[in-house]
Design a protein around this motif. Structure first.
Motif, short mmCIF file in Angstrom:
data_model
loop_
_atom_site.label_atom_id
_atom_site.label_comp_id
_atom_site.label_asym_id
_atom_site.label_seq_id
_atom_site.Cartn_x
_atom_site.Cartn_y
_atom_site.Cartn_z
N ALA A 140 37.12 67.57 12.52
CA ALA A 140 36.15 67.17 11.49
C ALA A 140 35.40 68.40 10.96
O ALA A 140 35.22 68.56 9.75
N GLY A 141 35.04 69.30 11.87
CA GLY A 141 34.33 70.51 11.46
C GLY A 141 35.21 71.41 10.61
O GLY A 141 34.77 72.00 9.62
N LEU A 142 36.49 71.51 10.96
CA LEU A 142 37.41 72.34 10.18
C LEU A 142 37.59 71.75 8.79
O LEU A 142 37.58 72.47 7.78
N PHE A 181 43.43 87.99 -1.03
CA PHE A 181 43.57 86.62 -0.52
C PHE A 181 42.85 86.58 0.82
O PHE A 181 42.51 87.65 1.38
N TYR A 182 42.54 85.36 1.28
CA TYR A 182 41.72 85.23 2.47
C TYR A 182 42.61 84.97 3.68
O TYR A 182 43.58 84.19 3.60
N MET A 183 42.26 85.60 4.80
CA MET A 183 42.95 85.33 6.07
C MET A 183 41.89 84.80 7.03
O MET A 183 40.91 85.48 7.32
N LEU A 184 42.08 83.58 7.51
CA LEU A 184 41.10 82.93 8.38
C LEU A 184 41.60 82.84 9.81
O LEU A 184 42.72 82.39 10.06
N ASN A 185 40.73 83.23 10.75
CA ASN A 185 40.98 83.04 12.18
C ASN A 185 40.02 81.94 12.65
O ASN A 185 38.80 82.12 12.55
N ARG A 186 40.56 80.80 13.08
CA ARG A 186 39.71 79.67 13.45
C ARG A 186 40.17 79.10 14.79
O ARG A 186 41.37 78.94 14.99
N TYR A 187 39.23 78.70 15.67
CA TYR A 187 39.60 78.23 17.00
C TYR A 187 38.94 76.94 17.44
O TYR A 187 38.63 76.76 18.63
N SER A 234 47.94 71.49 11.87
CA SER A 234 48.98 71.17 10.88
C SER A 234 48.53 70.05 9.95
O SER A 234 48.76 70.11 8.74
N ARG A 235 47.85 69.04 10.51
CA ARG A 235 47.34 67.95 9.68
C ARG A 235 46.37 68.49 8.62
O ARG A 235 46.45 68.14 7.44
N VAL A 236 45.51 69.41 9.04
CA VAL A 236 44.53 69.96 8.09
C VAL A 236 45.23 70.81 7.04
O VAL A 236 45.00 70.67 5.84
N PHE A 237 46.16 71.68 7.48
CA PHE A 237 46.85 72.56 6.52
C PHE A 237 47.54 71.72 5.44
O PHE A 237 47.57 72.09 4.26
N ASP A 238 48.10 70.58 5.86
CA ASP A 238 48.88 69.77 4.91
C ASP A 238 48.00 69.07 3.89
O ASP A 238 48.49 68.52 2.91
#
Ligand SMILES: CCCN1C[C@@H](O)[C@H](O)[C@@H](C(=O)O)C1
Length: 600
Positions: free
Chosen positions: A487-489, A465-471, A539-543
Motif C-alpha cells: 500500500a505504501g509503495l 531517467f529515475y532509478m529507484l531502490n525500494r525495500y 511485480s503487481r505494482v510494476f504492472d
C-alpha cells in the motif's frame, strides 16, 4: 584521466601478453617495504594468484581482514625484438590504489580500484632479459575516495575498514595485468556515433593518434566483408542495409583503424567490435533504435567464492547463461565499473547495462546503517578531494566504455543523500562536468534510496531517467505487514503519477534476504517462499504503472559483505545462491519474463 584506455589487441604491430598467474605477495602493516627495498622485488612472502582478491586465500582472520599496504612482485621477460617499441604494463584494476615499480624504478601511481591504467615502462626495462615488476597496493577506505568509508585502528593497532556500502572490501590485483608492446605512433582512442536512415546507417567516427600519419577506417560485417571505408581522423562510414544491434538480438561489425599510408605495412592497426544502434529517452520511454524497451534483469556484483571481487570468466559465462535462461535483458554494474570482458560479452549477447562508478556510500545514514556517523555527507572537509576523484573516475569510465553498444546509461552515484540541500551544488558540478564526455550522449542517472522521493529529493532535475531502490517487505513492512508495504509503495507511485512524472522510472533494487533451502508454510521472512511473495508484490505494482520501464531485482546472486548482525555470511538477496544455483524466485522470474518479448 588516462591518455588511452583502448582494450589490448594483438596484431602485426601490437602484442599483448598477460602476466596472470602466481605472483609473490606480502602485507606491509608497518610500512617498512619502501625502506627495505621491496620495490626492487622479493622472493619471500606467499604466492598469490592474479587476477584474484587476496582475502579469501588466508585461513586467519587478521589476514583476510587486512587493511593497509600490500605488495606484489613478479618477473617478466622482455625480448630484444621489442626494442624500438613503446612498452606498457596495463593493469585492468588494482583495488583501491597502486604504485608501480619496474626494476626498482617508480613508474606511476593510480587511484581507484575498478578502472584500468597503463604504466609506460619503456625507459625502465632491460631488453633480452628478465625484469621485475612490483605493485605496492593499498585498500584503505576514506570519505575522500570512492567507494566511501572509514578506516579505523583497533586497540591492538590493526587497521580495519568500515565501509559505507554493503559489499566486502575485496582487494588486490583483481583483474589481469598485460605487457604491451605498441608502435611509437599509434591509435590512442576512437569514438563512434550513429545515424539511422531507413534501412541504412551512418557511422560517424573520430580517431585520436599521437602522430601525423594518415588514417584509414573500414567496417566489416559479421562475415568479414568490408561494407564501408573512409579516410581521415574524422569521417563517416555509410552502411547500406545496416544490420542493427538490438536488445537480445545483437549484431556486431568489426571496425579497423589503420595508421600510415601503406596498407601493406601500416604503422599501427587497431580493431574493435561495435554495434550500430541508437539510444534515446522520449517522455517516459527508453528507446533503442527508436523502439521502446523494458528492462528486465538484475543488480549484480563481481563476486564469487575463491576469486573474491576478481574477474572470473567462468563465473561470468555462467551468469550470462542464467540471465538468458531467466529471460533477462539487462543489468546494472552495481556498484562499480566491471571488467571490460563483461561489456564485450554483453555486446555479443545483446544485453543492456547501466555502467556505474563506485560513488557509493555518499550517505551518512547508510554509513550509520553500516556503522558510520549520522551527519551530512555533502558537507565535510573530504568533499574537494572526493569530487576530484569522482569526476576523474567518471571521465575514465566513459573513455573506457563509450564504444560498447551494451552501455545504455551512466550511473554517477548509488544512493547518495539527495535530501540534503548540500547535495545540490555537488550534483550540479558532477552533471555539468560529465555532460559532454559521451559522444553518444547516453542518459546519465543515479539510484534513489527510500529516503529520496519525489517529495524529498532536491536533485530530481538532474537524471535523464529515475532509478529507484525500494525495500518494503524487507527493511520495513516485512513479513505479515507486507500488505502495508504494498500500500505504501502504491501511495508513492500514485504521488509520482500525480506529479506528472515525465521521465522513465526503473526499479533498480528491491528484494528480500533468503536462505536457500529454508522453507515454511505459510511463509516467514528468510524463506524461499517469502522471497517469492515479496517479488510478486513488486511485480503487481510494476504492472500497474505505465511510467515504470524496468525491473532489476537485487541481486542476481548472493554475495559477500562485511560481517554483522544483519548479514548471514553475506547478503542473501540473490535470486541464485553464490555458487549460482536457483532459489524458488528464479523460477518465478523465468516464468514472468519469458512470457514477455525479449526486449520488453
Ligand atoms: C541501503 C539500501 C541500498 N541497497 C544497497 C545495496 O548495495 C545493498 O546490498 C542492498 C541491501 O541491503 O541488500 C541495499
Amino acid at each position: 584521466m588516462e591518455t588511452s584506455l583502448l582494450y589490448p589487441v594483438t596484431n602485426d604491430q601490437r602484442t599483448d601478453q598477460k602476466l596472470d598467474g602466481l605472483w609473490r605477495f606480502k602485507f606491509d602493516e608497518t610500512k617498512q617495504g619502501a625502506k627495505a627495498g621491496w620495490e626492487t622485488g622479493f622472493h619471500d612472502g606467499v604466492s598469490m594468484p592474479v587476477p584474484a582478491s587476496f582475502n579469501d586465500f588466508f585461513t586467519d582472520k587478521d589476514s583476510r581482514e587486512y587493511t593497509g599496504d600490500f605488495w606484489y612482485s613478479r618477473k617478466f621477460f622482455v625480448p630484444s625484438a621489442a626494442k624500438g617499441k613503446a612498452l606498457f604494463l596495463r593493469f585492468d584494476a588494482v583495488t583501491h590504489r597502486a604504485t608501480i615499480f619496474v626494476n626498482g624504478k617508480e613508474i606511476r601511481s593510480h587511484e581507484g580500484g575498478f578502472l584500468p591504467f597503463a604504466a609506460d615502462i619503456s625507459s625502465a626495462v632491460h631488453y633480452g632479459a628478465e625484469n621485475t615488476v612490483v605493485v605496492k597496493g593499498n585498500n584503505e577506505l576514506s570519505r575522500e575516495a570512492l567507494p566511501a568509508g572509514d578506516t579505523i585502528t583497533l586497540r591492538n593497532g590493526k587497521k580495519m575498514v568500515r565501509p559505507f556500502f554493503d559489499f566486502y572490501n575485496y582487494s588486490g590485483l583483481n583483474r589481469s595485468v598485460h605487457l604491451l608492446t605498441l608502435p611509437q605512433e599509434r591509435v590512442l582512442d576512437y569514438t563512434t556515433t550513429f545515424e539511422l536512415n531507413g534501412q541504412d546507417a551512418t557511422v560517424n567516427y573520430t580517431v585520436t593518434t599521437n602522430g601525423d600519419a594518415p588514417v584509414t577506417v573500414s567496417l566489416a560485417d559479421a562475415d568479414g566483408q568490408v561494407v564501408a571505408t573512409a579516410q581521415g581522423k574524422e569521417g563517416a562510414l555509410q552502411v547500406k542495409n545496416a544490420h542493427l544491434w538490438q536488445v537480445r538480438n545483437a549484431y556486431l561489425y568489426t571496425l579497423t583503424i589503420q595508421v600510415g599510408d601503406d596498407a601493406e605495412t601500416p604503422v599501427d592497426t587497431y580493431t574493435d567490435r561495435i554495434g550500430i544502434r541508437t539510444i534515446r529517452i522520449s517522455g517516459t520511454n527508453i528507446l533503442v533504435n527508436d523502439k521502446p524497451i523494458y528492462l528486465k534483469g538484475f543488480g549484480r556484483h563481481e563476486d564469487s567464492p575463491f576469486a573474491g571481487r576478481a574477474f572470473d570468466l567462468n563465473v561470468e559465462k555462467k551468469d550470462f547463461a542464467l540471465m538468458k535462461w531467466i529471460g533477462a535483458n539487462s543489468f546494472r554494474t552495481s556498484h562499480y565499473p566491471y571488467d571490460e570482458q563483461v561489456y564485450k560479452i554483453a555486446d555479443e549477447e545483446g544485453f543492456l547495462l547501466t555502467d556505474e562508478v563506485p560513488a557509493v556510500g555518499f550517505k551518512m545514514a547508510a554509513a550509520a546503517f553500516l556503522g558510520g556517523l549520522n551527519q551530512s555527507f555533502f558537507k565535510g572537509p573530504w568533499l574537494k578531494k572526493l569530487h576530484e576523484r569522482h569526476i576523474d573516475q567518471i571521465r575514465d569510465l566513459v573513455k573506457r566504455d563509450k564504444n560498447h553498444p551494451s552501455v545504455l546509461a551512466w550511473s554517477l552515484f548509488n544512493e547518495p543523500d539527495t535530501v540534503d540541500e548540500n547535495a545540490v551544488p555537488y550534483f550540479k558540478q558532477i552533471f555539468d562536468e560529465s555532460k559532454d564526455l559521451d559522444p553518444q550522449s547516453r542518459p546519465r542517472t543515479f539510484t534513489l534510496s527510500e529516503d529520496d522521493t519525489i517529495e524529498t529529493s532536491k536533485v530530481l532535475d538532474f537524471p535523464d531517467f529515475y532509478m529507484l531502490n525500494r525495500y518494503p517487505g524487507w527493511y520495513h513492512f516485512g513479513g505479515h505487514q507486507i500488505s502495508d508495504g504494498e500500500a505504501g509503495l502504491r501511495d508513492e507511485m500514485d504521488k509520482w503519477q500525480k506529479a506528472g512524472v515525465t521521465k522513465p522510472v526503473v526499479f533498480t533494487e528491491f528484494g528480500a534476504d533468503t536462505e536457500a533451502g529454508l522453507h515454511k508454510l505459510p511463509s516467514v521472512m528468510w524463506t524461499e517462499e517469502y522471497q517469492v511473495e515479496v517479488l510478486k508484490m513488486f511485480s503487481r505494482v510494476f504492472d500497474d504503472y505505465d511510467f515504470i520501464k524496468g525491473e532489476q531485482v537485487w541481486n542476481l546472486a548472493d554475495f559477500q559483505t562485511v560481517e554483522g548482525n544483519m548479514r548471514v555470511n553475506g547478503n542473501k538477496k540473490g535470486i541464485f545462491t553464490r555458487d549460482r544455483q536457483p532459489k524458488e524466485a528464479a523460477f518465478f522470474y523465468h516464468d514472468r519474463w519469458n512470457k514477455l518479448p525479449l526486449d520488453y
